[in-house]
Design a protein around this motif. Structure first.
Motif, PDB file in Angstrom:
ATOM      1  N   ALA A 163      -4.677   3.923  -2.856  1.00 57.25           N
ATOM      2  CA  ALA A 163      -3.885   3.419  -1.735  1.00 57.25           C
ATOM      3  C   ALA A 163      -4.436   3.937  -0.409  1.00 57.25           C
ATOM      4  O   ALA A 163      -4.524   3.187   0.574  1.00 57.25           O
ATOM      5  CB  ALA A 163      -2.422   3.825  -1.905  1.00 57.25           C
ATOM      6  N   MET A 194       2.445   1.651  -3.450  1.00 57.81           N
ATOM      7  CA  MET A 194       1.402   2.120  -4.372  1.00 57.81           C
ATOM      8  C   MET A 194       1.209   3.618  -4.214  1.00 57.81           C
ATOM      9  O   MET A 194       1.177   4.379  -5.188  1.00 57.81           O
ATOM     10  CB  MET A 194       0.066   1.426  -4.066  1.00 57.81           C
ATOM     11  N   LEU A 224       0.830  -1.208   0.000  1.00 56.45           N
ATOM     12  CA  LEU A 224       0.000   0.000   0.000  1.00 56.45           C
ATOM     13  C   LEU A 224       0.866   1.261   0.000  1.00 56.45           C
ATOM     14  O   LEU A 224       0.568   2.235  -0.700  1.00 56.45           O
ATOM     15  CB  LEU A 224      -0.933  -0.012   1.208  1.00 56.45           C
TER      16      LEU A 224
END
Length: 392
Positions: free
Chosen positions: A198, A182, A179
């Protein structure tokens, strides 16, 4: 097509992996479906449900390839599963489809960096070049890492399925890393949709696992960084340094939320420490009000927790602001031989800035030239060219 790719790529690839167990086949058939869509949609128009169209095209392509190559019962079985329009549903421990896929992909049997890289490639649709840049690794090295990860999954017959609820914590470190990378790719490359996605997924994660302080720390970090997104570049697309940004244009609702989330995140984990650093920047009314000694102390704590040349580079910047450029340069010089920074443009760029402040302009110019040769984007090259031209 760009929107369809962002929305559907990971979902289609994950579906085919789950049903065939073949990562390369899944990516190739998904790519075939998108390629076919380019010409088909141009001729016939975009279908009412692009995702369903792409999924069907990819599944049909996989069925064709498996049937042609089928010499084993397992492949015939996989083709039969793909042909079933209503496959059995997975466990519902994770409420969001994309987050579910990320948990599925971050299998603990793989090394952490391999599972993160493979997830970014498979589900986020990042290119090997983008992933290599995020890991400060050469592209061929990252390509080999991805190949080895897929081979291990195939040879060890690692199952591709959603983990049960009690197994989620052991996959959390990989999910948080996915995450964050991203978000970072979206933030630094100006791909706001990726950064927004994200943040959305991290919000879902904090609801799913409310007792995990690092998930909340990561959410706070993203919110505080994202608050500055509108001021990172000017109208021409050129980079604007943090000290020169118009703080009145920062998103103060995001700052307030980020500080509130951070206050509710106990402990001193890596994401929480980075969020605390981001909060120091975000809450300073003016650049001159920034608490650099506190930021340097937080980076020192972060370096003890997760030793990294990148963290030391950032700590050198903070020390230069708190104690003067000579002190920062002394720390930078200890990083010159770090293999992971050998092609990282921000090391010579930072060195050039500190040398300039010390009046060592000839050395600064040389460092700027090195940084220019390593800078990955046009915006960064323009920024460095301007700084080089401004040397006395």
């Amino acid at each position: 097509m760009d929107a369809a790719f962002r929305e559907e790529w990971g979902r289609i690839v994950a579906t085919l992996i789950r049903l065939t167990g073949d990562w390369d086949l899944a990516e190739e058939c998904a790519q075939d479906a998108f390629t076919r869509a380019v010409s088909k949609w141009d001729a016939d128009g975009v279908p009412r449900n692009p995702g369903a169209w792409l999924t069907t095209a990819a599944r049909n392509r996989a069925v064709d390839r498996l049937r042609r190559a089928a010499s084993e019962a397992a492949r015939l079985q996989a083709a039969a599963l793909l042909a079933d329009p209503n496959p059995p549903r997975e466990d519902e421990a994770v409420p969001d489809d994309r987050l579910k896929l990320i948990f599925t992909c971050c299998h603990p049997a793989l090394p952490l960096d391999a599972r993160v890289a493979l997830t970014l490639r498979t589900l986020a649709g990042l290119t090997t070049t983008e992933i290599a840049r995020a890991f400060l690794t050469a592209e061929p090295t990252m390509a080999q890492r991805l190949v080895r990860a897929k081979r291990k999954i195939r040879n060890a017959a690692i199952p591709y399925r959603v983990p049960e609820a009690h197994l989620l914590p052991e996959r959390l470190a990989g999910v948080l890393a996915v995450l964050y990378l991203m978000f970072n790719e979206g933030y630094t490359a100006g791909r706001e949709n990726l950064a927004d996605e994200a943040i959305r997924l991290t919000r879902v994660l904090t609801d799913l696992m409310p007792d995990e302080p690092e998930a909340r720390g990561l959410l706070a970090l993203m919110l505080l960084q994202h608050s500055r997104r509108a001021t990172r570049t000017d109208a021409s697309g050129d980079l604007v340094t943090l000290g020169a940004q118009d703080r009145a244009r920062w998103d103060h609702d995001l700052i307030t939320e980020g500080v509130r989330v951070l206050a509710r995140s106990p402990g001193r984990g890596p994401y929480r420490l980075q969020a605390a650093i981001a909060a120091c920047h975000a809450t300073a009314p003016h650049a001159a009000d920034t608490d650099w000694p506190q930021i340097a102390a937080l980076y020192a704590e972060l370096a003890r927790l997760t030793p990294s040349p990148i963290i030391e580079l950032n700590r050198a910047v903070a020390i230069a602001e708190a104690e003067g450029p000579a002190a920062g340069l002394a720390l930078l010089d200890t990083l010159a031989e770090a293999p992971s920074l050998s092609a990282y443009h921000l090391l010579p760029a930072t060195r050039a800035e500190l040398l300039t402040r010390l009046g060592r302009t000839t050395e600064a110019a040389a460092a700027y030239h090195v940084a220019l040769s390593q800078a990955p984007t046009d915006a960064e090259r323009r920024f460095l060219t301007t700084r080089l031209a401004a040397l006395p």
